[in-house]
Design a protein around this motif. Structure first.
Motif, PDB file in Angstrom:
ATOM      1  N   TRP A 121      26.983 -28.425  10.672  1.00  0.00           N
ATOM      2  CA  TRP A 121      27.512 -27.222  10.019  1.00  0.00           C
ATOM      3  C   TRP A 121      28.516 -27.600   8.941  1.00  0.00           C
ATOM      4  N   TYR A 122      29.438 -28.513   9.243  1.00  0.00           N
ATOM      5  CA  TYR A 122      30.428 -28.936   8.250  1.00  0.00           C
ATOM      6  C   TYR A 122      29.758 -29.604   7.048  1.00  0.00           C
ATOM      7  N   GLU A 182      39.375 -18.570   6.653  1.00  0.00           N
ATOM      8  CA  GLU A 182      38.307 -19.482   6.267  1.00  0.00           C
ATOM      9  C   GLU A 182      38.454 -20.827   6.977  1.00  0.00           C
ATOM     10  N   TYR A 183      37.324 -21.503   7.141  1.00  0.00           N
ATOM     11  CA  TYR A 183      37.320 -22.820   7.769  1.00  0.00           C
ATOM     12  C   TYR A 183      37.672 -23.897   6.751  1.00  0.00           C
ATOM     13  N   LYS A 184      38.312 -24.947   7.237  1.00  0.00           N
ATOM     14  CA  LYS A 184      38.668 -26.104   6.421  1.00  0.00           C
ATOM     15  C   LYS A 184      38.272 -27.369   7.169  1.00  0.00           C
ATOM     16  N   LYS A 223      32.543 -20.821  15.329  1.00  0.00           N
ATOM     17  CA  LYS A 223      31.886 -20.741  14.030  1.00  0.00           C
ATOM     18  C   LYS A 223      30.425 -20.327  14.133  1.00  0.00           C
ATOM     19  N   SER A 279      26.900 -28.914   5.875  1.00  0.00           N
ATOM     20  CA  SER A 279      26.237 -27.876   5.075  1.00  0.00           C
ATOM     21  C   SER A 279      27.228 -27.017   4.296  1.00  0.00           C
ATOM     22  N   LYS A 280      28.479 -26.940   4.776  1.00  0.00           N
ATOM     23  CA  LYS A 280      29.468 -26.053   4.166  1.00  0.00           C
ATOM     24  C   LYS A 280      30.390 -26.761   3.179  1.00  0.00           C
ATOM     25  N   PHE A 281      30.586 -28.061   3.349  1.00  0.00           N
ATOM     26  CA  PHE A 281      31.563 -28.786   2.534  1.00  0.00           C
ATOM     27  C   PHE A 281      30.908 -30.014   1.894  1.00  0.00           C
ATOM     28  N   GLU A 282      30.801 -30.004   0.574  1.00  0.00           N
ATOM     29  CA  GLU A 282      30.199 -31.136  -0.125  1.00  0.00           C
ATOM     30  C   GLU A 282      31.051 -32.394   0.003  1.00  0.00           C
TER      31      GLU A 282
END
Length: 265
Positions: free
Chosen positions: A245-246, A188-190, A47, A248-251
């Motif tokens: 990182w997670y 996409e990342y999950k 990532k 920042s990307k996933f609320e």
């Protein structure tokens, strides 16, 4: 005092400038790489493959080609060791088998398990490839140099085999869970689910650390200890950056999920 305790569970360091130098280099370089991850300067793969863009034009590899480049030389080196250093005793054979199996698993995962979304720069791939190759070769060569030396007072071979098996299976299982997050054609990342992902975002790193301490227990050489400790520092830093990182990307990223050590870090 410290040295006497250390020598109770490792072989005496061999009179080899190469191995002694590699022990220091592995520990320092891996620890520094972990610190760089925390500071936001990432090795460009997974990532973070484009996390540190350069103004200079770089050669980009596909993730699959890049990962094969990382692991194949180390796998071939460890496999060749059975011909270079044949029949040197149970501990040496187990160590050679463990290192070979580790890198074979890596190649197998690249070909049949992982699903890819980014890429890798050749600038990042070359030093990582060299690091893996040298670590595999030095682990096995260090073991070769223990021939004829007295065994450590504390024999950790069989606990090491158990730790290695737990580590490699746990690492593989969580890589498999990661691969199943994406359907066909998805990139996409999950947020990972299942297994130890309910506790930490990088359980595959936790099991990898377990595996390398298993290799150290099998080997009981100074280099194997240096490499395991250095790998620990690096993966602590990488897991910290991954969790950041997670977040920042996933609320909806669960705040109770730690980076690598359940309930702690």
């Amino acid at each position: 005092m410290v040295m006497s305790v250390l020598l109770s569970f490792i072989f005496p360091p061999p009179p080899s400038l190469v191995v002694s130098t590699m022990s220091v280099i592995s520990l320092v370089s891996l620890a520094n790489a972990g610190l760089s991850e925390v500071r936001g300067k990432h090795l460009n793969y997974s990532k973070f493959w484009n996390a540190n863009p350069s103004s200079e034009k770089q050669i980009k590899l596909s993730s699959k080609a890049g990962m094969l480049l990382l692991y194949t030389p180390a796998f071939l080196a460890s496999l060749a060791s059975f011909w270079i250093f044949p029949h040197e005793g149970l501990r040496s054979t187990v160590l050679q088998s463990a290192v070979t199996l580790h890198f074979f698993k890596r190649v197998f995962e690249v070909l049949f398990i992982h699903k890819y979304s980014g890429g890798m720069t050749l600038e990042s791939a070359i030093p990582i490839t060299l690091s893996y190759f040298l670590s595999a070769a030095t682990l096995i060569y260090s073991q070769h140099l223990t021939n004829g030396l007295p065994e450590p007072a504390m024999n950790l071979l069989y606990p090491g085999i158990l730790m290695f098996v737990v580590g490699i299976l746990g690492n593989f299982y969580h890589h498999y869970l990661l691969s199943n997050l994406r359907g066909k054609g998805e990139k996409e990342y999950k947020i990972p689910k299942g297994g130890c992902f309910e506790l930490v975002i990088c359980p595959h790193y936790l099991f990898e650390i377990t595996m390398f301490y298993g290799i150290f227990f099998i080997s009981q050489t100074l280099y194997a200890l240096s490499f395991a400790v250095g790998t620990t520092f690096y993966l602590l830093g990488r897991s910290y950056s991954t969790r950041k990182w997670y977040l920042s990307k996933f609320e909806d990223f669960p705040k109770n999920v730690k980076a690598i050590i359940p309930f702690v870090f």
